[in-house]
Design a protein around this motif. Structure first.
Motif, mmCIF file in Angstrom:
data_model
loop_
_atom_site.group_PDB
_atom_site.id
_atom_site.type_symbol
_atom_site.label_atom_id
_atom_site.label_comp_id
_atom_site.label_asym_id
_atom_site.label_seq_id
_atom_site.Cartn_x
_atom_site.Cartn_y
_atom_site.Cartn_z
ATOM 1 N N THR A 119 -110.350 -97.978 -9.658
ATOM 2 C CA THR A 119 -109.125 -97.330 -10.116
ATOM 3 C C THR A 119 -107.929 -98.045 -9.514
ATOM 4 O O THR A 119 -107.868 -98.249 -8.293
ATOM 5 C CB THR A 119 -109.085 -95.846 -9.705
ATOM 6 N N TYR A 120 -106.982 -98.419 -10.358
ATOM 7 C CA TYR A 120 -105.713 -98.968 -9.880
ATOM 8 C C TYR A 120 -104.771 -97.801 -9.623
ATOM 9 O O TYR A 120 -104.412 -97.058 -10.548
ATOM 10 C CB TYR A 120 -105.117 -99.925 -10.910
ATOM 11 N N ALA A 121 -104.366 -97.627 -8.363
ATOM 12 C CA ALA A 121 -103.508 -96.511 -7.974
ATOM 13 C C ALA A 121 -102.086 -96.959 -7.674
ATOM 14 O O ALA A 121 -101.291 -96.183 -7.137
ATOM 15 C CB ALA A 121 -104.095 -95.788 -6.763
ATOM 16 N N GLY A 122 -101.741 -98.205 -7.992
ATOM 17 C CA GLY A 122 -100.407 -98.707 -7.768
ATOM 18 C C GLY A 122 -99.476 -98.405 -8.928
ATOM 19 O O GLY A 122 -99.873 -97.850 -9.956
ATOM 20 N N ALA A 123 -98.203 -98.772 -8.754
ATOM 21 C CA ALA A 123 -97.189 -98.537 -9.783
ATOM 22 C C ALA A 123 -97.179 -99.691 -10.787
ATOM 23 O O ALA A 123 -97.585 -100.823 -10.472
ATOM 24 C CB ALA A 123 -95.818 -98.384 -9.137
ATOM 25 N N HIS A 124 -96.700 -99.389 -11.999
ATOM 26 C CA HIS A 124 -96.597 -100.400 -13.050
ATOM 27 C C HIS A 124 -95.463 -100.003 -13.985
ATOM 28 O O HIS A 124 -95.069 -98.832 -14.049
ATOM 29 C CB HIS A 124 -97.921 -100.546 -13.812
ATOM 30 N N GLY A 125 -94.913 -100.985 -14.696
ATOM 31 C CA GLY A 125 -93.665 -100.760 -15.408
ATOM 32 C C GLY A 125 -93.777 -100.724 -16.915
ATOM 33 O O GLY A 125 -94.863 -100.822 -17.497
ATOM 34 N N THR A 126 -92.627 -100.567 -17.551
ATOM 35 C CA THR A 126 -92.501 -100.540 -19.005
ATOM 36 C C THR A 126 -91.855 -101.839 -19.471
ATOM 37 O O THR A 126 -90.769 -102.198 -19.022
ATOM 38 C CB THR A 126 -91.642 -99.342 -19.450
ATOM 39 N N GLY A 127 -92.549 -102.527 -20.354
ATOM 40 C CA GLY A 127 -92.065 -103.814 -20.843
ATOM 41 C C GLY A 127 -93.231 -104.727 -21.121
ATOM 42 O O GLY A 127 -94.404 -104.342 -20.976
ATOM 43 N N PRO A 128 -92.972 -105.952 -21.534
ATOM 44 C CA PRO A 128 -94.052 -106.865 -21.923
ATOM 45 C C PRO A 128 -95.023 -107.192 -20.796
ATOM 46 O O PRO A 128 -96.228 -107.328 -21.029
ATOM 47 C CB PRO A 128 -93.313 -108.118 -22.406
ATOM 48 N N PHE A 129 -94.522 -107.304 -19.559
ATOM 49 C CA PHE A 129 -95.422 -107.607 -18.445
ATOM 50 C C PHE A 129 -96.287 -106.394 -18.106
ATOM 51 O O PHE A 129 -97.480 -106.531 -17.828
ATOM 52 C CB PHE A 129 -94.626 -108.054 -17.216
ATOM 53 N N GLY A 130 -95.691 -105.199 -18.123
ATOM 54 C CA GLY A 130 -96.468 -103.996 -17.880
ATOM 55 C C GLY A 130 -97.540 -103.794 -18.932
ATOM 56 O O GLY A 130 -98.690 -103.446 -18.620
ATOM 57 N N ASP A 131 -97.180 -104.013 -20.196
ATOM 58 C CA ASP A 131 -98.154 -103.886 -21.278
ATOM 59 C C ASP A 131 -99.300 -104.881 -21.099
ATOM 60 O O ASP A 131 -100.476 -104.550 -21.308
ATOM 61 C CB ASP A 131 -97.478 -104.136 -22.629
ATOM 62 N N ARG A 132 -98.954 -106.105 -20.730
ATOM 63 C CA ARG A 132 -99.974 -107.147 -20.544
ATOM 64 C C ARG A 132 -100.918 -106.774 -19.403
ATOM 65 O O ARG A 132 -102.146 -106.948 -19.521
ATOM 66 C CB ARG A 132 -99.275 -108.479 -20.236
#
Length: 304
Positions: free
Chosen positions: A56-69
């Motif tokens: 399980t990845y419990a870190g933060a992630h964003g909205t945008g092309p890099f987050g989607d990828r």
């Protein structure tokens, strides 16, 4: 295989450029190959997941092309994602320059992965036999560091904590470093990072110095093609590497750590787990790209 890996590091996107050599200051160089691929913490998780360990990845992630990828790659590897995407910013990226000898140089641009908070982890309760992984990159960001240190006292003693200080080990604030040394069950780093933390050039002596600072844990020091040094709780053991033709060293340490954690989850003894990790890293460097850790069947065949 028992337990689950909870990864509290940072998933980013690697912008990989293969170059003849690093340019001089103010200079320029033409890349011979380029690629953009999920990296950072993704490499460790993919290595563990390919060995059959639930992750399980419990870190933060964003909205945008890099987050989607990044999320698409996590899902493709069967890795669960704990948190919802941040509305902003996008996931960060790393420019990775790889020269003709396979050596890599990084420049990191942080994004949403640097915004983890204590509130994000309030409901995180790893169970007995689970592993929790913390990386030094997360400890460099004020918010992430506070969240991770807030979690430490809540970890059940039966949970295995694996800490990888990373290339910027010397920049981790000393109070955070001491708290992690006190709680970590495994301290996984390469020889350069061991030197940064101890001031000792000899990898064996640096590993022994780390062992003396770990209150309940043991060090694992990667020594490149030579393999690694692992303290099994009683003595320091040199576990030899495997001779292969290296094409790309990027992600070798991540493959080593992911395979090692999966081997521990299978109940393998530390020295046996370290040998398997050496083999995983050896196979990883024979293929271009950062997330090239082998599947379990391929690794088994190589070892047999």
């Amino acid at each position: 295989m028992s337990g689950r890996l909870w990864h509290l590091g940072n998933v980013v996107v690697d912008l990989v450029l293969e170059i003849p050599a690093l340019p001089e200051r103010g200079g320029d160089v033409l890349a011979t190959r380029t690629e953009h691929t999920p990296g950072g913490g993704f490499n460790v998780m993919a290595a563990a997941a390919r060995q059959g360990l639930p992750v399980t990845y419990a870190g933060a992630h964003g909205t945008g092309p890099f987050g989607d990828r990044a999320r698409a790659a996590l899902h493709a590897e069967g890795i669960d994602v704990l948190l919802a995407p941040r509305p902003q910013p996008d996931t960060g990226f790393v420019v990775c320059l790889i020269d003709t000898e396979g050596e890599r140089t990084f420049v990191t641009s942080p994004g949403a992965e640097a915004t983890l908070t204590a509130a994000d982890l309030l409901e995180l309760r790893p169970e007995t036999d689970d592993l929790v992984y913390i990386t030094g990159y997360g400890l460099l960001y004020d918010s992430n560091r506070a969240a991770l240190l807030d979690l430490l006292p809540r970890l059940d003693p039966t949970v295995t904590l694996v800490t990888d200080p990373g290339p910027l080990a010397a920049e981790i604030p000393e109070p955070a470093l001491e708290l992690l040394l006190a709680r970590s069950d495994w301290w996984s780093c390469n020889a350069r990072e061991a030197t940064l933390l101890t001031g000792i050039d000899d990898p064996s002596e640096a590993a022994r110095a780390l062992a003396s600072r770990l209150e309940r844990g043991s060090p694992l020091v990667r020594t490149g093609a030579d393999g690694c040094l692992v303290h099994d709780g009683e003595r320091l053991v040199a576990v030899p590497g495997f001779e292969v033709r290296a094409v790309d060293l990027n992600g070798a340490g991540d493959a080593h750590t992911g395979v090692f954690m999966a081997a521990l989850a299978r109940g393998l003894a530390p020295v046996t787990a370290a040998r398997r990790a050496n083999a995983g890293a050896a196979l990883a460097v024979t293929t271009p790209g950062p997330a090239t850790a082998p599947e379990a069947a391929r690794l088994d065949a190589f070892l047999n």
